[in-house]
Design a protein around this motif. Structure first.
Motif, PDB file in Angstrom:
ATOM      1  N   GLU A   1       0.835  -1.198   0.000  1.00  0.00           N
ATOM      2  CA  GLU A   1       0.000   0.000   0.000  1.00  0.00           C
ATOM      3  C   GLU A   1       0.874   1.255   0.000  1.00  0.00           C
ATOM      4  N   LEU A   2       1.987   1.170   0.745  1.00  0.00           N
ATOM      5  CA  LEU A   2       2.865   2.329   0.852  1.00  0.00           C
ATOM      6  C   LEU A   2       3.559   2.633  -0.471  1.00  0.00           C
ATOM      7  N   VAL A   3       3.952   1.583  -1.181  1.00  0.00           N
ATOM      8  CA  VAL A   3       4.591   1.788  -2.471  1.00  0.00           C
ATOM      9  C   VAL A   3       3.614   2.470  -3.430  1.00  0.00           C
ATOM     10  N   ARG A   4       2.336   2.087  -3.330  1.00  0.00           N
ATOM     11  CA  ARG A   4       1.334   2.632  -4.230  1.00  0.00           C
ATOM     12  C   ARG A   4       0.989   4.096  -3.875  1.00  0.00           C
ATOM     13  N   SER A   5       0.709   4.350  -2.601  1.00  0.00           N
ATOM     14  CA  SER A   5       0.187   5.679  -2.288  1.00  0.00           C
ATOM     15  C   SER A   5       1.074   6.517  -1.363  1.00  0.00           C
ATOM     16  N   GLY A   6       2.230   5.959  -0.993  1.00  0.00           N
ATOM     17  CA  GLY A   6       3.145   6.765  -0.184  1.00  0.00           C
ATOM     18  C   GLY A   6       2.702   6.893   1.261  1.00  0.00           C
ATOM     19  N   TYR A   7       3.495   7.671   2.032  1.00  0.00           N
ATOM     20  CA  TYR A   7       3.125   7.916   3.436  1.00  0.00           C
ATOM     21  C   TYR A   7       1.843   8.717   3.459  1.00  0.00           C
ATOM     22  N   ALA A   8       0.871   8.258   4.238  1.00  0.00           N
ATOM     23  CA  ALA A   8      -0.402   8.963   4.250  1.00  0.00           C
ATOM     24  C   ALA A   8      -0.911   9.103   5.678  1.00  0.00           C
ATOM     25  N   PHE A   9      -1.770  10.089   5.877  1.00  0.00           N
ATOM     26  CA  PHE A   9      -2.324  10.304   7.208  1.00  0.00           C
ATOM     27  C   PHE A   9      -3.355   9.235   7.545  1.00  0.00           C
ATOM     28  N   PHE A  10      -4.090   8.801   6.512  1.00  0.00           N
ATOM     29  CA  PHE A  10      -5.082   7.748   6.741  1.00  0.00           C
ATOM     30  C   PHE A  10      -4.831   6.599   5.771  1.00  0.00           C
ATOM     31  N   PRO A  11      -3.963   5.661   6.140  1.00  0.00           N
ATOM     32  CA  PRO A  11      -3.671   4.564   5.211  1.00  0.00           C
ATOM     33  C   PRO A  11      -4.908   3.691   4.986  1.00  0.00           C
ATOM     34  N   ASP A  12      -5.049   3.215   3.746  1.00  0.00           N
ATOM     35  CA  ASP A  12      -6.195   2.354   3.441  1.00  0.00           C
ATOM     36  C   ASP A  12      -6.070   0.995   4.107  1.00  0.00           C
ATOM     37  N   LYS A  13      -4.811   0.529   4.167  1.00  0.00           N
ATOM     38  CA  LYS A  13      -4.614  -0.815   4.695  1.00  0.00           C
ATOM     39  C   LYS A  13      -3.608  -0.754   5.835  1.00  0.00           C
ATOM     40  N   ILE A  14      -4.077  -1.083   7.010  1.00  0.00           N
ATOM     41  CA  ILE A  14      -3.181  -1.026   8.162  1.00  0.00           C
ATOM     42  C   ILE A  14      -2.499  -2.371   8.364  1.00  0.00           C
ATOM     43  N   SER A  15      -1.215  -2.299   8.714  1.00  0.00           N
ATOM     44  CA  SER A  15      -0.480  -3.538   8.913  1.00  0.00           C
ATOM     45  C   SER A  15       0.556  -3.329  10.006  1.00  0.00           C
ATOM     46  N   PHE A  16       0.711  -4.321  10.842  1.00  0.00           N
ATOM     47  CA  PHE A  16       1.695  -4.227  11.912  1.00  0.00           C
ATOM     48  C   PHE A  16       3.004  -4.916  11.536  1.00  0.00           C
ATOM     49  N   SER A  17       3.154  -5.221  10.233  1.00  0.00           N
ATOM     50  CA  SER A  17       4.305  -6.053   9.852  1.00  0.00           C
ATOM     51  C   SER A  17       5.634  -5.388  10.181  1.00  0.00           C
ATOM     52  N   ALA A  18       5.715  -4.048  10.070  1.00  0.00           N
ATOM     53  CA  ALA A  18       6.977  -3.384  10.374  1.00  0.00           C
ATOM     54  C   ALA A  18       7.371  -3.639  11.822  1.00  0.00           C
ATOM     55  N   TYR A  19       6.395  -3.503  12.717  1.00  0.00           N
ATOM     56  CA  TYR A  19       6.688  -3.737  14.132  1.00  0.00           C
ATOM     57  C   TYR A  19       6.992  -5.211  14.380  1.00  0.00           C
ATOM     58  N   HIS A  20       6.306  -6.071  13.616  1.00  0.00           N
ATOM     59  CA  HIS A  20       6.539  -7.497  13.733  1.00  0.00           C
ATOM     60  C   HIS A  20       7.994  -7.840  13.386  1.00  0.00           C
ATOM     61  N   TYR A  21       8.478  -7.265  12.276  1.00  0.00           N
ATOM     62  CA  TYR A  21       9.875  -7.496  11.882  1.00  0.00           C
ATOM     63  C   TYR A  21      10.840  -6.936  12.907  1.00  0.00           C
ATOM     64  N   LEU A  22      10.530  -5.746  13.403  1.00  0.00           N
ATOM     65  CA  LEU A  22      11.403  -5.145  14.409  1.00  0.00           C
ATOM     66  C   LEU A  22      11.513  -6.056  15.616  1.00  0.00           C
ATOM     67  N   TRP A  23      10.378  -6.605  16.024  1.00  0.00           N
ATOM     68  CA  TRP A  23      10.334  -7.468  17.195  1.00  0.00           C
ATOM     69  C   TRP A  23      11.186  -8.717  16.973  1.00  0.00           C
ATOM     70  N   ASN A  24      11.119  -9.271  15.732  1.00  0.00           N
ATOM     71  CA  ASN A  24      11.831 -10.518  15.450  1.00  0.00           C
ATOM     72  C   ASN A  24      13.321 -10.348  15.192  1.00  0.00           C
ATOM     73  N   SER A  25      13.701  -9.177  14.710  1.00  0.00           N
ATOM     74  CA  SER A  25      15.130  -9.010  14.381  1.00  0.00           C
ATOM     75  C   SER A  25      15.721  -7.916  15.236  1.00  0.00           C
ATOM     76  N   SER A  26      15.442  -8.005  16.534  1.00  0.00           N
ATOM     77  CA  SER A  26      15.621  -6.792  17.316  1.00  0.00           C
ATOM     78  C   SER A  26      16.869  -6.733  18.181  1.00  0.00           C
ATOM     79  N   SER A  27      17.838  -7.633  17.996  1.00  0.00           N
ATOM     80  CA  SER A  27      18.952  -7.611  18.941  1.00  0.00           C
ATOM     81  C   SER A  27      19.683  -6.270  18.933  1.00  0.00           C
TER      82      SER A  27
END
Lengths: 296, 318
Positions: free
Chosen positions: A40-66
């Motif tokens: 979604e971000l690639v398509r519409s860029g950083y937005a104030f109201f994203p159409d599709k919310i996803s926690f994947s960034a935080y998920h990756y941070l949590w998993n690769s967080s040393s």
């Protein structure tokens, strides 16, 4: 008169609302960007109201967080040590300077004040701490250079001690047999909690936000504080890619990392603690700024 | 004759202070660690200004290196950099001082006029937020708007206005505006609270008397509020003028993401000193630039303070 007064209030409130809106809008963009789905971000860029919310960034941070956990703990540690040490040292200079009996009082006050007017600059300071004290690539480099004490805090505290601690209390304690150190930590310090809280908060913010010492004294990322890590990721996307890939130890996952949202998520976890804590200490902070306005 | 007596007086005063050292040694001992820190962190580097006059050779050590007089300065001022960094530092700072002071004062006056205390508190809390975060984070926030591929400006705002995307991080002409905006955004809250505190401190009787005399709001602001907060404005401005040769390193380094193409409008004395030292390892040039900065800055504080002293002693810094 009444009606114009109401209109007047409305206008002022609208102006203030617009201004405060602009103050918080960037934070909002940061958080919503960190929660945006990668595609979604690639398509519409950083937005104030994203159409599709996803926690994947935080998920990756949590998993690769040393890296992140280490940077976080270094930040917490340097903040605690720096604040405690700095506050202690500052109070220990400010209190004697507030006492009329202090020998060479005016000379020493000028000695403190002059550091606010003139300095040797970055180069001599850098050479001093790297060549003579060997602080390069140590954790001390995040604590000692520049941040530990400054003339402004000393003058701020001295003004408080001089104006809020009655000399009569000190004199009577002296007559009762208390000696200077005891007077200092049993009487003066407990009476000075407002100024200690204020300056302590200034120190906390100073250490939590510092990235400059890390930038000049650290070449090895092992001692990076959170700000240094964020700084490195901001200036160098490759660094984010390589460090997360190493962290997840899996090339397949590495290829699908939501890099852009992750960048914003990193920044978000850098400010969230501050935003959570701020409402609780806002009162002291405003008080501190206000005391700072009084001439020392 | 008179001079001799002055000398003996000074000697006597010194001796009496020395006697006090013995009597109040606990106080002296208490202050010692902190004073020592200032000696190391602030005073020792001051001696380091000799580096600017030397050809540093680490094999010989700093003190043993050869003196070369003003050669480092000659090199520095022959480059076009010297002009650019001085111009940038000064122009940005003058703009920041004028804008930040004006906006902060206006906001403080408005905040003071708001009758609902809850709203006033809320505004204060929110406008102070940007002041609390580091310039690294500010760099991220700006990137959120200006990122060439994903940024809010290029992806949402400009397309809806029918304007082509702009490659923000390579066009110099936008940066004076961006940096000024960021500086106001980050700094105004802090200054505003300080001015607000000064305004709240004004005795209410002045306003009551003025109301009885028929003064309107605007007259009260210009005839009472502004004159009475002018000491605080003077002090804050003096402090800012004293720092006019310094710039917020983070603002000029982090926010433009250390982009080379933007340097004509983002390079200031501080970023120049940093780059010359860390990236190029050019100790001579960077220490010359650093000394130029510290020296002119010092002269400016002394001068501006003297000017203020001449007009109003109480408003001066020292």
């Amino acid at each position: 008169m009444q009606a114009s007064g109401k209109l007047y209030q409305w206008i002022i409130n609208i102006v203030m609302l617009v201004f405060t809106f602009f103050c918080i809008m960037p934070f909002w963009l940061l958080f919503s960007a960190s929660l945006t789905d990668d595609m979604e971000l690639v398509r519409s860029g950083y937005a104030f109201f994203p159409d599709k919310i996803s926690f994947s960034a935080y998920h990756y941070l949590w998993n690769s967080s040393s890296d992140i956990i280490r940077a976080y703990s270094i930040t917490v540690l340097t903040t605690i040590i720096g604040t405690t040490l700095g506050l202690t040292l500052t109070a220990m200079v400010a209190y004697p300077l507030s006492r009329l009996e202090m020998p060479f009082r005016n000379t020493l006050a000028f000695y403190v004040f002059f550091t606010m007017l003139f300095n040797g600059g970055l180069v001599p300071t850098y050479l001093l701490y790297t060549n003579y004290f060997d602080l390069k690539n140590t954790m001390l480099a995040l604590i000692i250079p520049g941040l530990l004490m400054n003339g402004f805090f000393i003058i701020l505290m001295r003004t408080f001690f001089a104006s809020s601690i009655p000399t009569a209390i000190i004199e009577s304690a002296y007559i009762d047999g208390a000696r200077e150190w005891k007077i200092f930590y049993r009487i003066v310090l407990p009476l000075s909690t407002p100024v200690l809280a204020t300056v302590g908060l200034f120190y906390t913010i100073l250490y939590w936000n510092d990235w400059f010492n890390g930038l000049i004294y650290l070449t090895d990322s092992h001692y990076y504080s959170l700000q240094n890590l964020l700084n490195r990721i901001l200036l160098d996307v490759q660094f984010l890619q390589s460090s997360t890939q190493a962290g997840s130890r899996n090339a397949d996952i590495g290829a699908n990392i939501p890099l852009a949202p992750m960048r914003m998520a990193m920044a978000a976890i850098g400010v969230i603690p501050l935003l959570i804590a701020y409402p609780f200490f806002q009162k002291y902070f405003v008080k501190g700024l206000t005391i700072g306005a009084v001439k020392g | 004759m008179k001079q001799v007596s002055l000398k003996t007086k000074k000697k006597a005063a010194f001796a009496s202070e020395m006697r006090k050292v013995k009597k109040y040694r606990a106080l002296v001992l208490m202050a010692l660690p902190g004073l020592l820190y200032l000696l190391i962190n602030n005073y020792l580097p001051m001696f380091g200004i000799v580096i600017a006059f030397k050809d540093i050779n680490f094999a010989k050590g700093i003190m043993g290196s050869d003196w070369i007089g003003f050669k480092n300065f000659e090199y520095l001022f022959k480059t076009t950099d010297a002009y650019i960094i001085t111009r940038n530092t000064l122009l940005y700072n003058i703009t920041f001082i004028l804008l930040n002071t004006g906006i902060a004062l206006a906001l403080a006056i408005m905040l003071n006029e708001i009758r609902k205390r809850f709203l006033s508190r809320l505004y204060q809390t929110l406008i102070l937020l940007p002041f609390l975060i580091s310039m690294v984070i500010v760099g991220y926030l700006v990137l959120g708007f200006l990122d060439v591929e994903n940024g809010f400006m290029n992806k949402t705002l400009l397309p809806t206005m029918g304007i082509d995307p702009i490659s923000w991080y390579s066009e110099t002409k936008y940066w004076p505006w961006i940096l000024t905006l960021v500086s106001v955004w980050k700094g105004v809250g802090n200054l505003c609270i300080i001015y607000l505190a000064a305004i709240i401190g004004i005795d209410n009787e002045y306003y009551e008397a003025a109301t009885i005399d028929g003064a309107n709001r605007w007259q009260q602001i210009t005839k009472i509020t502004l004159p009475l907060v002018s000491p605080v404005i003077t002090i804050m401005t003096l402090l800012a003028i004293g720092r006019i040769f310094y710039s917020d390193f983070g603002l000029f380094f982090q926010v433009p993401l250390n982009t080379g193409a933007l340097m004509p409008v983002t390079n200031t004395i501080d970023t120049y000193v940093y780059r010359a030292l860390i990236n190029l390892g050019d100790i001579g040039m960077s220490s010359a630039a650093g000394l130029y900065q510290a020296f002119v800055g010092f002269i400016l504080v002394i001068l501006s303070n003297a000017v203020v002293r001449k007009y109003n002693k109480d408003n001066a810094l020292f």
